[in-house]
Scaffold this motif. Structure first.
Motif, short mmCIF file in Angstrom:
data_model
loop_
_atom_site.label_atom_id
_atom_site.label_comp_id
_atom_site.label_asym_id
_atom_site.label_seq_id
_atom_site.Cartn_x
_atom_site.Cartn_y
_atom_site.Cartn_z
N UNK A 1 0.84 -1.20 0.00
CA UNK A 1 0.00 0.00 0.00
C UNK A 1 0.87 1.25 0.00
N UNK A 2 1.93 1.23 0.81
CA UNK A 2 2.86 2.36 0.87
C UNK A 2 3.55 2.55 -0.50
N UNK A 3 3.97 1.44 -1.11
CA UNK A 3 4.62 1.50 -2.43
C UNK A 3 3.67 2.11 -3.46
N UNK A 4 2.42 1.65 -3.46
CA UNK A 4 1.45 2.09 -4.47
C UNK A 4 1.11 3.58 -4.36
N UNK A 5 1.35 4.18 -3.21
CA UNK A 5 1.07 5.60 -3.04
C UNK A 5 1.92 6.46 -3.99
N UNK A 6 3.12 6.01 -4.32
CA UNK A 6 4.03 6.80 -5.15
C UNK A 6 4.48 6.10 -6.44
N UNK A 7 3.97 4.90 -6.70
CA UNK A 7 4.44 4.14 -7.86
C UNK A 7 3.25 3.57 -8.62
N UNK A 8 3.36 3.54 -9.96
CA UNK A 8 2.25 3.08 -10.80
C UNK A 8 2.26 1.57 -11.01
N UNK A 9 3.32 0.90 -10.62
CA UNK A 9 3.37 -0.54 -10.78
C UNK A 9 4.74 -1.10 -10.52
N UNK A 10 4.89 -2.39 -10.81
CA UNK A 10 6.16 -3.10 -10.66
C UNK A 10 6.46 -3.77 -11.99
N UNK A 11 7.67 -3.61 -12.47
CA UNK A 11 8.06 -4.27 -13.72
C UNK A 11 8.65 -5.65 -13.42
N UNK A 12 8.36 -6.60 -14.31
CA UNK A 12 8.90 -7.96 -14.15
C UNK A 12 9.50 -8.45 -15.46
N UNK A 13 9.89 -7.52 -16.33
CA UNK A 13 10.45 -7.89 -17.64
C UNK A 13 11.93 -8.30 -17.50
N UNK A 14 12.54 -8.59 -18.65
CA UNK A 14 13.94 -9.04 -18.65
C UNK A 14 14.87 -7.99 -18.02
N UNK A 15 14.61 -6.72 -18.28
CA UNK A 15 15.46 -5.67 -17.69
C UNK A 15 15.33 -5.66 -16.17
N UNK A 16 14.12 -5.88 -15.66
CA UNK A 16 13.90 -5.91 -14.21
C UNK A 16 14.62 -7.08 -13.57
N UNK A 17 14.75 -8.19 -14.32
CA UNK A 17 15.44 -9.39 -13.83
C UNK A 17 16.96 -9.30 -13.90
N UNK A 18 17.45 -8.27 -14.54
CA UNK A 18 18.89 -8.12 -14.75
C UNK A 18 19.66 -8.22 -13.43
N UNK A 19 20.83 -8.90 -13.46
CA UNK A 19 21.67 -8.96 -12.26
C UNK A 19 22.04 -7.56 -11.73
N UNK A 20 21.98 -6.57 -12.61
CA UNK A 20 22.26 -5.18 -12.23
C UNK A 20 21.33 -4.72 -11.10
N UNK A 21 20.12 -5.28 -11.05
CA UNK A 21 19.13 -4.88 -10.04
C UNK A 21 19.14 -5.77 -8.80
N UNK A 22 20.09 -6.70 -8.72
CA UNK A 22 20.16 -7.59 -7.56
C UNK A 22 21.55 -7.54 -6.96
#
Length: 125
Positions: free
Chosen positions: A54-75
């Protein structure tokens, strides 16, 4: 020297792939707004995850789960022992804020799904 280092890297990668996959499975549950499933995977209460979403949704329109989101760069992964890792998975969003993360402690278990323990879900920093 070099062969040993390469063998160690392969062994580490063999552990990290299932750990990262399991963490991203939770990100997909969050994307689906499945607080129950995410809470179960993380060993925390459904209410805790629902409140964070709920806190996240207050300022964000969604969550991406595409290949770029899965990139090791984000982990970011830190090994605490040969089988225990702290993972900070950036939650990527359509507006490019990428300012939240799911942080878990992960235990790699041979021939089983990694076990995740919730640390936090919230703003990075």
């Amino acid at each position: 020297g070099r062969l040993l280092e390469e063998a160690k890297r392969k062994e580490e990668k063999a552990k990290l792939v299932p750990v990262r996959n399991e963490v991203f499975r939770v990100v997909r549950l969050l994307w689906n707004l499945d607080a129950e499933g995410a809470a179960e995977a993380l060993g925390v209460s459904r209410d805790e995850i629902a409140a964070r979403l709920k806190e996240y949704q207050a300022d964000h329109t969604g969550i991406l789960t595409d290949a770029a989101a899965r990139s090791p760069h984000h982990a970011k992964v830190v090994a605490n022992s040969p089988t225990a890792f702290r993972v900070e998975q950036t939650i990527t969003d359509p507006d490019g804020h990428n300012d939240w993360a799911l942080v878990v402690d992960a235990e790699w278990i041979p021939s089983a799904k990694p076990r995740l323990s919730f640390v936090r879900l919230g703003p990075i920093g």
